[in-house]
Design a protein around this motif. Structure first.
Motif, PDB file in Angstrom:
ATOM      1  N   ALA A   1      39.704 -23.137  17.673  1.00 35.43           N
ATOM      2  CA  ALA A   1      40.681 -22.955  18.829  1.00 35.43           C
ATOM      3  C   ALA A   1      41.483 -24.004  19.131  1.00 35.43           C
ATOM      4  CB  ALA A   1      39.861 -22.605  20.100  1.00 35.43           C
ATOM      5  N   THR A   2      42.756 -23.874  19.471  1.00 43.05           N
ATOM      6  CA  THR A   2      43.941 -25.052  19.640  1.00 43.05           C
ATOM      7  C   THR A   2      43.701 -25.414  21.130  1.00 43.05           C
ATOM      8  OG1 THR A   2      45.437 -23.553  20.376  1.00 43.05           O
ATOM      9  CG2 THR A   2      45.377 -24.170  17.980  1.00 43.05           C
ATOM     10  N   GLU A   3      44.368 -26.741  21.440  1.00 39.51           N
ATOM     11  CA  GLU A   3      44.370 -26.943  22.783  1.00 39.51           C
ATOM     12  C   GLU A   3      44.883 -25.884  23.697  1.00 39.51           C
ATOM     13  OE1 GLU A   3      43.218 -28.751  26.255  1.00 39.51           O
ATOM     14  OE2 GLU A   3      42.827 -29.493  24.243  1.00 39.51           O
ATOM     15  N   ALA A   4      45.652 -25.153  23.263  1.00 41.07           N
ATOM     16  CA  ALA A   4      46.221 -23.984  24.113  1.00 41.07           C
ATOM     17  C   ALA A   4      45.162 -23.001  24.226  1.00 41.07           C
ATOM     18  CB  ALA A   4      47.510 -23.552  23.475  1.00 41.07           C
ATOM     19  N   GLY A   5      44.511 -22.688  23.146  1.00 40.27           N
ATOM     20  CA  GLY A   5      43.409 -21.865  23.216  1.00 40.27           C
ATOM     21  C   GLY A   5      42.291 -22.027  24.426  1.00 40.27           C
ATOM     22  N   HIS A   6      41.955 -23.431  24.449  1.00 40.36           N
ATOM     23  CA  HIS A   6      40.988 -23.906  25.137  1.00 40.36           C
ATOM     24  C   HIS A   6      41.568 -23.942  26.561  1.00 40.36           C
ATOM     25  CE1 HIS A   6      37.723 -25.527  22.326  1.00 40.36           C
ATOM     26  NE2 HIS A   6      38.882 -25.961  21.999  1.00 40.36           N
ATOM     27  N   GLU A   7      42.515 -24.337  26.787  1.00 35.85           N
ATOM     28  CA  GLU A   7      43.365 -24.130  28.126  1.00 35.85           C
ATOM     29  C   GLU A   7      43.310 -22.646  28.577  1.00 35.85           C
ATOM     30  OE1 GLU A   7      44.881 -25.178  31.905  1.00 35.85           O
ATOM     31  OE2 GLU A   7      43.942 -26.412  30.007  1.00 35.85           O
ATOM     32  N   THR A   8      43.693 -21.536  27.652  1.00 30.66           N
ATOM     33  CA  THR A   8      43.611 -20.501  28.113  1.00 30.66           C
ATOM     34  C   THR A   8      42.221 -20.030  28.648  1.00 30.66           C
ATOM     35  OG1 THR A   8      45.394 -19.713  26.693  1.00 30.66           O
ATOM     36  CG2 THR A   8      43.957 -18.016  27.311  1.00 30.66           C
ATOM     37  N   LEU A   9      41.141 -20.354  27.835  1.00 29.22           N
ATOM     38  CA  LEU A   9      39.790 -20.122  28.278  1.00 29.22           C
ATOM     39  C   LEU A   9      39.485 -20.674  29.558  1.00 29.22           C
ATOM     40  CD1 LEU A   9      37.833 -20.301  24.893  1.00 29.22           C
ATOM     41  CD2 LEU A   9      38.614 -18.304  26.138  1.00 29.22           C
ATOM     42  N   ARG A  10      39.929 -21.894  29.914  1.00 27.33           N
ATOM     43  CA  ARG A  10      39.620 -22.637  31.065  1.00 27.33           C
ATOM     44  C   ARG A  10      40.377 -21.841  32.340  1.00 27.33           C
ATOM     45  NH1 ARG A  10      39.846 -27.337  27.814  1.00 27.33           N
ATOM     46  NH2 ARG A  10      42.015 -27.500  28.151  1.00 27.33           N
ATOM     47  N   THR A  11      41.496 -21.198  32.252  1.00 26.89           N
ATOM     48  CA  THR A  11      42.064 -20.559  33.486  1.00 26.89           C
ATOM     49  C   THR A  11      41.861 -19.019  33.419  1.00 26.89           C
ATOM     50  OG1 THR A  11      44.036 -20.335  31.874  1.00 26.89           O
ATOM     51  CG2 THR A  11      43.924 -22.393  33.166  1.00 26.89           C
ATOM     52  N   ALA A  12      41.170 -18.473  32.416  1.00 26.81           N
ATOM     53  CA  ALA A  12      40.880 -17.248  32.436  1.00 26.81           C
ATOM     54  C   ALA A  12      39.784 -16.915  33.659  1.00 26.81           C
ATOM     55  CB  ALA A  12      40.507 -16.770  31.150  1.00 26.81           C
ATOM     56  N   PRO A  13      39.962 -15.704  34.182  1.00 30.89           N
ATOM     57  CA  PRO A  13      38.966 -15.113  34.905  1.00 30.89           C
ATOM     58  C   PRO A  13      37.811 -14.716  34.277  1.00 30.89           C
ATOM     59  CG  PRO A  13      40.686 -13.538  34.703  1.00 30.89           C
ATOM     60  CD  PRO A  13      41.218 -14.530  34.082  1.00 30.89           C
ATOM     61  N   ASP A  14      36.704 -14.634  34.831  1.00 37.21           N
ATOM     62  CA  ASP A  14      35.383 -14.163  34.118  1.00 37.21           C
ATOM     63  C   ASP A  14      35.492 -12.901  33.902  1.00 37.21           C
ATOM     64  OD1 ASP A  14      34.089 -16.651  34.583  1.00 37.21           O
ATOM     65  OD2 ASP A  14      33.080 -16.070  36.405  1.00 37.21           O
ATOM     66  N   PRO A  15      35.213 -12.535  32.353  1.00 36.00           N
ATOM     67  CA  PRO A  15      35.401 -11.206  31.784  1.00 36.00           C
ATOM     68  C   PRO A  15      34.169 -10.630  32.581  1.00 36.00           C
ATOM     69  CG  PRO A  15      34.853 -12.315  30.234  1.00 36.00           C
ATOM     70  CD  PRO A  15      34.913 -13.399  31.262  1.00 36.00           C
ATOM     71  N   LEU A  16      34.202  -8.919  32.729  1.00 38.59           N
ATOM     72  CA  LEU A  16      33.236  -8.191  33.191  1.00 38.59           C
ATOM     73  C   LEU A  16      32.049  -8.334  32.705  1.00 38.59           C
ATOM     74  CD1 LEU A  16      33.228  -6.537  35.742  1.00 38.59           C
ATOM     75  CD2 LEU A  16      33.876  -4.445  34.132  1.00 38.59           C
ATOM     76  N   GLN A  17      31.958  -8.385  31.325  1.00 35.94           N
ATOM     77  CA  GLN A  17      30.554  -8.259  30.602  1.00 35.94           C
ATOM     78  C   GLN A  17      29.838  -9.718  30.775  1.00 35.94           C
ATOM     79  OE1 GLN A  17      33.481  -7.815  28.797  1.00 35.94           O
ATOM     80  NE2 GLN A  17      33.745  -9.493  27.390  1.00 35.94           N
ATOM     81  N   GLU A  18      30.336 -11.036  31.182  1.00 30.68           N
ATOM     82  CA  GLU A  18      29.711 -12.158  31.647  1.00 30.68           C
ATOM     83  C   GLU A  18      29.281 -11.925  32.833  1.00 30.68           C
ATOM     84  OE1 GLU A  18      32.138 -15.712  30.979  1.00 30.68           O
ATOM     85  OE2 GLU A  18      32.570 -15.207  28.727  1.00 30.68           O
TER      86      GLU A  18
END
Length: 159
Positions: free
Chosen positions: A94-111
């Motif tokens: 994952a790139t830094e942009a990928g990590h940032e996307t994950l940090r700002t994403a809402p919790d997915p329903l399966q989690e």
């Protein structure tokens, strides 16, 4: 009897609707589909992982994983590099942009589902699994290929 059928269909519809709404929320926040988010999460969790490892962890075929990786790489969220000692091996990170996307994403329903499901007693989990498998069989879905994602549509679809 009719009332139970309607109640069951309403419950199924609510599940489908919750899945769709969550996928839309994720897409609005990140621009990713649920499968893309899951693949990106797997990559970030491992630091570096092979496409085969991603496919295994995501429960999808290697061709599907490759298609998802192509989309993530095109958006600058992951990188692919050849192995230093064995050039046939491709490592994905994952790139830094990928990590940032994950940090700002809402919790997915399966989690959300998994965290609540794990709190249930063992017998309750077994009953739910049996019931869901029975419902799948009743809908002639027993032979359909499915990964463990709460999402609708093809796993490697475009947004």
């Amino acid at each position: 009897m009719e009332n139970r059928v309607q109640t069951s269909l309403i419950a199924l519809r609510r599940i489908l609707r919750a899945t769709d709404l969550n996928a839309r929320k994720l897409a609005r926040a990140t621009g990713l589909t649920t499968p893309q988010y899951i693949v990106l999460s797997i990559i970030a969790e491992h630091g570096e992982i092979t496409p085969k490892g991603i496919a295994t962890r995501a429960g999808v075929g290697q061709a599907t994983a490759t298609s998802l990786l192509d989309k993530l790489e095109a958006r600058g969220l992951v990188t692919r590099t050849r192995g230093k000692t064995d050039r046939r091996i491709v490592w994905v990170a994952a790139t830094e942009a990928g990590h940032e996307t994950l940090r700002t994403a809402p919790d997915p329903l399966q989690e959300v589902f998994a965290s609540q499901f794990e709190k249930l007693e063992d017998w309750e989990q077994a009953m739910i699994v049996a019931s869901l498998e029975r419902v799948g069989a009743m809908l002639n879905a027993g032979t359909l290929d499915a990964s463990p994602l709460l999402d609708v549509g093809a796993v490697d679809r475009k947004n």
